[in-house]
Design a protein around this motif. Sequence first.
Motif: not given
Ligand code: HDE
Length: 703
Positions: A85-87, A161-163, A166-168, A174-176, A234-236, A378-381
């Motif tokens: 599952e997605r991380v 994007g997100n709903n 802005v982001f944390f 710092k994402f992990p 789209g945030v960014h 990377d994550t998709q692979i």
């Molecule tokens: Fe993601 N994010 N993210 N994220 N994200 C993933 O990709 C990541 C961030 C967002 O419905 C992963 O396919 C990093 C912001 C959505 O399949 C992964 C950073 C925003 C989805 C990943 C962020 C998002 C993901 C996990 C910080 C809003 C789901 C599975 C640098 C703009 C897409 C995957 C779907 C998914 C990484 C930050 C949105 C691990 C490294 C900011 C909507 O690649």
Amino acid sequence: MARSKSSNGQKRSNVQYGEEQVTSGEGGETHQIAEGNIPILTTQQGVPVSDDQNTLRIGARGPAAMEDFHFREKIFHFDHERIPERVVHARGFGAHGFFETYESLSDITSADIFQRAGEKTPAFVRFSTVAGNKGSVDLARDVRGFAVKLYTQQGNWDIVGNNIPVFFIQDPMKFPDVVHAVKEEPDRGFPQAASAHDNFWDFISLMPESMHMIMWVMSDRAIPRSFRFMEGFGVHTFRLVNAAGKSTFVKFHWKPKLGMQSVVWNEAVKINGADADFHRRDLWNSIQMGDFPEWELGLQLFDEEFADKFDFDVLDATKLIPEEQVPIRRVGRLVLDRCVDNFFAETEQVAFCTQNIVPGVDFSNDPLLQGRNFSYLDTQIKRLGGPNFTHIPINAPKCPMHHFQQDGHMAMKNPVGRANYEPNSWGDEGGPRESPQGFHSYPAEEAGAKRRLRSETFADHYSQARQFYISQTAVEQTHIADALVFELSKVERPAIRSRVVAHLLNIHETLAQNVADGLGLKELPKPAQAAKPTRQDLKASPALSILKNSPKSLKGRKIGVLVTDGVDAKLFSAIQEAAENEGAVIEVIAPLIGGVQASDGTWIEAKQKLEGGPSVLYDVVALLVSDDSAAMLAKKAAARDFVADAFAHSKFIGYTPATVALLQKAGIGDSLDKACIALNGAGDASKFVTASRDLRFWDRQTN
Ligand code: HDE
């Protein structure tokens, strides 16, 4: 289970005991045999199967035979059904649709999708929660993913994007950490899909840059009524680039056609119990009914000059640009009009990548975006098992593709012919060639020392958090304080609670005080040390509030109609008609699932049995209780909860005179207010439905 014949000699369905006969027998007692148009069951190799009930064995009670290739293939495939599952964003729900361009934007971008008014581009959207695992609940307090794949004529463009705009965090390093902190704690494996625990707040309390996003996550934005009623971002900051090479900065917005709406926290908690799939069911049902969810794409366009003079750095993903400062231009609409055929094939296997952009679109230097551009591929692979995930139909572009990439796991689309390299001298048979019309990166000039450094322009962590807070209505501000109190009350270490309050003091004193009081904090801590003092001059931005932008409409909403035997048939029909006129739907709840007989003898089918259809599942409720059933209903706990919850959640309530017995028993009989509307007859139906357009009577929370 080893012995085949049951002691009373009865045969169980589909299994033939003690004989090898496969075709005869009465009813469904023997194997179901392919006949007429029903296809014959085969193995994956296409071998017809004669028996799908029993493994091959030596003697009726003997050991299994290894040569049972049908069994081995079936179990082997089953064992491999899951992919990781997605991380993050593991729990999601997707649908197909299209994007329609309103007008040509060729002056701003050469992106093919924006060249011709009225052009429709196929799209796939996946909504998600972030923290919960795949099987978690829909109404967790969480950010919602809003990922859009646009299958343009010049390649797939993903706006991931997100709903929340802005982001944390500001740096992808710092994402992990933020994800580890919010997800289940590693020693115990819980809590799931909840930020209300020590690890999350410990991390947050040490990361002042997260404070703006925290305001959003503690607001009602994090508990949306459904995907259809939330915004996307789209945030960014990105770039749009026109044919002449001119770049314009852009932020992407998705604006829901039906307006925004959220639930209240107590409701969210109960919805998760009543229907853990509340959001996915809502999307599925509305598309199946032909009530297609729709959003408009909005662009905030600005140039370098604006970027230079704006109060904050446009490359900092913890900041937004208020709509009042850079208005949103609506340039097209996204319509979701088709559910998936297969959840796994489409929703689970869809692979979004931020680096999927098309000519006419480009990245900015937002460090978070740059980090994401590495992470998604990377994550998709890992998730999809190899480099050929673009061969999966949901990920495949719908425009021509020609390249020399080949082989690898599960290669489905294989080149024909001899040339698999370039340059070659094979002439017309030599395969594709590059073209000046291909993607060009915007030639931004970059220079500077190579260092690990956070820009000074990213240092203000509180001003926009404050701006968000002061932009909310009083009700929304209370919800933010309540959410913080709830979350921090689940935190076991007092020092963490206090550290969060220390940050809140830099955002808004009243908020900090309310949270401190709610936590029973004896003493206010000192405000947290701030890299930059909080600006007090930023004006409120009304666009940031849900309630200030309430649609005042029931369109797309659901009215729960509780009926009992003897329900006034005319009143029922009038409510149904008034709801239809509003574009709302009704759902009938009855003491028994079979339904009820109305006053005119007609039968009304129920969709929910009372115990399975609590009022939290509806936007508005109508209590059409008949005189004869009032006393019976008042004795039922589910009926008392139904009305008490509707009242506690500030909903509009329509009620027949007989319902008063139930309202009294539920403890609200003496508190009825102007959002509790008496339904004395069919004539009152439209008044009730029209009044309910306000969706909630918030005064009830403060009275
Ligand atoms: Fe993601 N994010 N993210 N994220 N994200 C993933 O990709 C990541 C961030 C967002 O419905 C992963 O396919 C990093 C912001 C959505 O399949 C992964 C950073 C925003 C989805 C990943 C962020 C998002 C993901 C996990 C910080 C809003 C789901 C599975 C640098 C703009 C897409 C995957 C779907 C998914 C990484 C930050 C949105 C691990 C490294 C900011 C909507 O690649």
